[in-house]
Design a protein around this motif. Structure first.
Motif, PDB file in Angstrom:
ATOM      1  N   ALA A  14     129.493  38.447  98.548  1.00 52.76           N
ATOM      2  CA  ALA A  14     130.321  38.656  97.355  1.00 52.76           C
ATOM      3  C   ALA A  14     131.688  39.207  97.741  1.00 52.76           C
ATOM      4  O   ALA A  14     132.719  38.766  97.209  1.00 52.76           O
ATOM      5  N   ARG A  15     131.729  40.152  98.667  1.00 53.90           N
ATOM      6  CA  ARG A  15     133.018  40.687  99.128  1.00 53.90           C
ATOM      7  C   ARG A  15     133.861  39.601  99.771  1.00 53.90           C
ATOM      8  O   ARG A  15     135.061  39.503  99.513  1.00 53.90           O
ATOM      9  N   ARG A  16     133.235  38.767 100.594  1.00 54.04           N
ATOM     10  CA  ARG A  16     133.973  37.677 101.244  1.00 54.04           C
ATOM     11  C   ARG A  16     134.555  36.711 100.225  1.00 54.04           C
ATOM     12  O   ARG A  16     135.694  36.263 100.355  1.00 54.04           O
ATOM     13  N   VAL A  17     133.760  36.378  99.196  1.00 48.73           N
ATOM     14  CA  VAL A  17     134.231  35.455  98.164  1.00 48.73           C
ATOM     15  C   VAL A  17     135.396  36.071  97.396  1.00 48.73           C
ATOM     16  O   VAL A  17     136.418  35.406  97.167  1.00 48.73           O
ATOM     17  N   LEU A  18     135.286  37.336  97.013  1.00 52.66           N
ATOM     18  CA  LEU A  18     136.376  37.985  96.287  1.00 52.66           C
ATOM     19  C   LEU A  18     137.628  38.116  97.149  1.00 52.66           C
ATOM     20  O   LEU A  18     138.745  37.893  96.673  1.00 52.66           O
ATOM     21  N   ASP A  19     137.449  38.477  98.403  1.00 54.18           N
ATOM     22  CA  ASP A  19     138.608  38.587  99.302  1.00 54.18           C
ATOM     23  C   ASP A  19     139.286  37.235  99.484  1.00 54.18           C
ATOM     24  O   ASP A  19     140.506  37.137  99.477  1.00 54.18           O
ATOM     25  N   PHE A  20     138.489  36.193  99.633  1.00 52.38           N
ATOM     26  CA  PHE A  20     139.035  34.842  99.763  1.00 52.38           C
ATOM     27  C   PHE A  20     139.778  34.449  98.498  1.00 52.38           C
ATOM     28  O   PHE A  20     140.900  33.937  98.560  1.00 52.38           O
ATOM     29  N   GLU A  21     139.177  34.702  97.353  1.00 47.77           N
ATOM     30  CA  GLU A  21     139.809  34.319  96.084  1.00 47.77           C
ATOM     31  C   GLU A  21     141.120  35.084  95.883  1.00 47.77           C
ATOM     32  O   GLU A  21     142.100  34.521  95.400  1.00 47.77           O
ATOM     33  N   ARG A  22     141.153  36.351  96.247  1.00 46.31           N
ATOM     34  CA  ARG A  22     142.388  37.129  96.142  1.00 46.31           C
ATOM     35  C   ARG A  22     143.490  36.497  96.991  1.00 46.31           C
ATOM     36  O   ARG A  22     144.627  36.361  96.558  1.00 46.31           O
ATOM     37  N   GLU A  23     143.134  36.076  98.184  1.00 47.68           N
ATOM     38  CA  GLU A  23     144.117  35.471  99.097  1.00 47.68           C
ATOM     39  C   GLU A  23     144.578  34.106  98.611  1.00 47.68           C
ATOM     40  O   GLU A  23     145.750  33.749  98.754  1.00 47.68           O
ATOM     41  N   TRP A  24     143.666  33.327  98.015  1.00 46.81           N
ATOM     42  CA  TRP A  24     143.979  31.942  97.653  1.00 46.81           C
ATOM     43  C   TRP A  24     144.262  31.739  96.172  1.00 46.81           C
ATOM     44  O   TRP A  24     144.396  30.601  95.712  1.00 46.81           O
ATOM     45  N   TRP A  25     144.360  32.822  95.394  1.00 40.26           N
ATOM     46  CA  TRP A  25     144.627  32.719  93.962  1.00 40.26           C
ATOM     47  C   TRP A  25     145.897  31.896  93.733  1.00 40.26           C
ATOM     48  O   TRP A  25     146.938  32.154  94.311  1.00 40.26           O
ATOM     49  N   GLY A  26     145.792  30.889  92.901  1.00 44.83           N
ATOM     50  CA  GLY A  26     146.955  30.083  92.546  1.00 44.83           C
ATOM     51  C   GLY A  26     147.240  28.924  93.481  1.00 44.83           C
ATOM     52  O   GLY A  26     148.053  28.067  93.166  1.00 44.83           O
ATOM     53  N   HIS A  27     146.596  28.872  94.625  1.00 36.32           N
ATOM     54  CA  HIS A  27     146.786  27.756  95.560  1.00 36.32           C
ATOM     55  C   HIS A  27     145.719  26.708  95.264  1.00 36.32           C
ATOM     56  O   HIS A  27     144.559  27.035  95.109  1.00 36.32           O
ATOM     57  N   THR A  28     146.113  25.467  95.196  1.00 38.13           N
ATOM     58  CA  THR A  28     145.115  24.441  94.908  1.00 38.13           C
ATOM     59  C   THR A  28     145.017  23.396  96.006  1.00 38.13           C
ATOM     60  O   THR A  28     143.932  22.989  96.369  1.00 38.13           O
ATOM     61  N   ALA A  29     146.131  22.968  96.534  1.00 38.31           N
ATOM     62  CA  ALA A  29     146.136  21.830  97.463  1.00 38.31           C
ATOM     63  C   ALA A  29     145.250  22.067  98.687  1.00 38.31           C
ATOM     64  O   ALA A  29     144.381  21.267  98.989  1.00 38.31           O
ATOM     65  N   ALA A  30     145.455  23.149  99.375  1.00 37.32           N
ATOM     66  CA  ALA A  30     144.713  23.389 100.614  1.00 37.32           C
ATOM     67  C   ALA A  30     143.474  24.250 100.406  1.00 37.32           C
ATOM     68  O   ALA A  30     142.687  24.428 101.330  1.00 37.32           O
ATOM     69  N   LYS A  31     143.276  24.747  99.200  1.00 35.48           N
ATOM     70  CA  LYS A  31     142.183  25.684  98.966  1.00 35.48           C
ATOM     71  C   LYS A  31     140.824  25.060  99.253  1.00 35.48           C
ATOM     72  O   LYS A  31     139.969  25.686  99.876  1.00 35.48           O
ATOM     73  N   GLU A  32     140.618  23.809  98.819  1.00 37.73           N
ATOM     74  CA  GLU A  32     139.322  23.155  99.052  1.00 37.73           C
ATOM     75  C   GLU A  32     139.010  23.065 100.541  1.00 37.73           C
ATOM     76  O   GLU A  32     137.885  23.308 100.960  1.00 37.73           O
ATOM     77  N   ARG A  33     140.001  22.736 101.328  1.00 38.08           N
ATOM     78  CA  ARG A  33     139.809  22.632 102.783  1.00 38.08           C
ATOM     79  C   ARG A  33     139.439  24.002 103.360  1.00 38.08           C
ATOM     80  O   ARG A  33     138.541  24.127 104.195  1.00 38.08           O
ATOM     81  N   HIS A  34     140.098  25.033 102.876  1.00 33.38           N
ATOM     82  CA  HIS A  34     139.821  26.380 103.367  1.00 33.38           C
ATOM     83  C   HIS A  34     138.463  26.891 102.892  1.00 33.38           C
ATOM     84  O   HIS A  34     137.811  27.660 103.605  1.00 33.38           O
ATOM     85  N   ILE A  35     138.031  26.482 101.701  1.00 34.33           N
ATOM     86  CA  ILE A  35     136.685  26.842 101.234  1.00 34.33           C
ATOM     87  C   ILE A  35     135.655  26.282 102.203  1.00 34.33           C
ATOM     88  O   ILE A  35     134.734  26.981 102.631  1.00 34.33           O
ATOM     89  N   ARG A  36     135.811  25.015 102.573  1.00 39.88           N
ATOM     90  CA  ARG A  36     134.872  24.391 103.509  1.00 39.88           C
ATOM     91  C   ARG A  36     134.905  25.081 104.872  1.00 39.88           C
ATOM     92  O   ARG A  36     133.851  25.319 105.483  1.00 39.88           O
ATOM     93  N   ALA A  37     136.099  25.413 105.338  1.00 41.14           N
ATOM     94  CA  ALA A  37     136.224  26.058 106.650  1.00 41.14           C
ATOM     95  C   ALA A  37     135.648  27.479 106.640  1.00 41.14           C
ATOM     96  O   ALA A  37     134.979  27.879 107.596  1.00 41.14           O
ATOM     97  N   GLU A  38     135.894  28.207 105.576  1.00 37.60           N
ATOM     98  CA  GLU A  38     135.467  29.610 105.507  1.00 37.60           C
ATOM     99  C   GLU A  38     133.977  29.759 105.214  1.00 37.60           C
ATOM    100  O   GLU A  38     133.298  30.590 105.816  1.00 37.60           O
ATOM    101  N   PHE A  39     133.456  28.958 104.291  1.00 40.00           N
ATOM    102  CA  PHE A  39     132.090  29.152 103.821  1.00 40.00           C
ATOM    103  C   PHE A  39     131.144  28.005 104.157  1.00 40.00           C
ATOM    104  O   PHE A  39     129.934  28.159 104.048  1.00 40.00           O
TER     105      PHE A  39
END
Length: 90
Positions: A14-39
């Motif tokens: 849960a902390r990792r997801v919230l920290d990731f979301e805080r960092e990527w809030w408002g970004h859409t284009a590369a966010k999906e790629r980073h979701i796959r890479a991170e999680f």
């Protein structure tokens, strides 16, 4: 922002997801790629987990501003869906 007790109540995932979301809030284009890479999850799974995390009271204690903002966004989207359905049914 949070106390050690609050942090202990929130899972590492849960902390990792919230920290990731805080960092990527408002970004859409590369966010999906980073979701796959991170999680290692697709976007649908990520958002399922994020919504589950948002419903955990410990999440609000961990990052009240982010969680409050995400609740507002979620509520606004739900209201738009309800409005569309009500309009379509009329």
């Amino acid at each position: 922002m949070s106390t050690p007790l609050d942090d202990a109540a929130l899972s590492e995932r849960a902390r990792r997801v919230l920290d990731f979301e805080r960092e990527w809030w408002g970004h859409t284009a590369a966010k999906e790629r980073h979701i796959r890479a991170e999680f290692g999850w697709g976007p649908a799974r990520y958002y399922q987990v994020l919504n589950s995390v948002l419903d955990d009271a410990a999440s609000r204690a961990y990052d009240p501003i982010l969680v409050g903002r995400l609740h507002e966004v979620r509520d606004e989207r739900a209201e738009r869906r309800r409005t569309r359905r009500d309009t379509a049914a009329s």
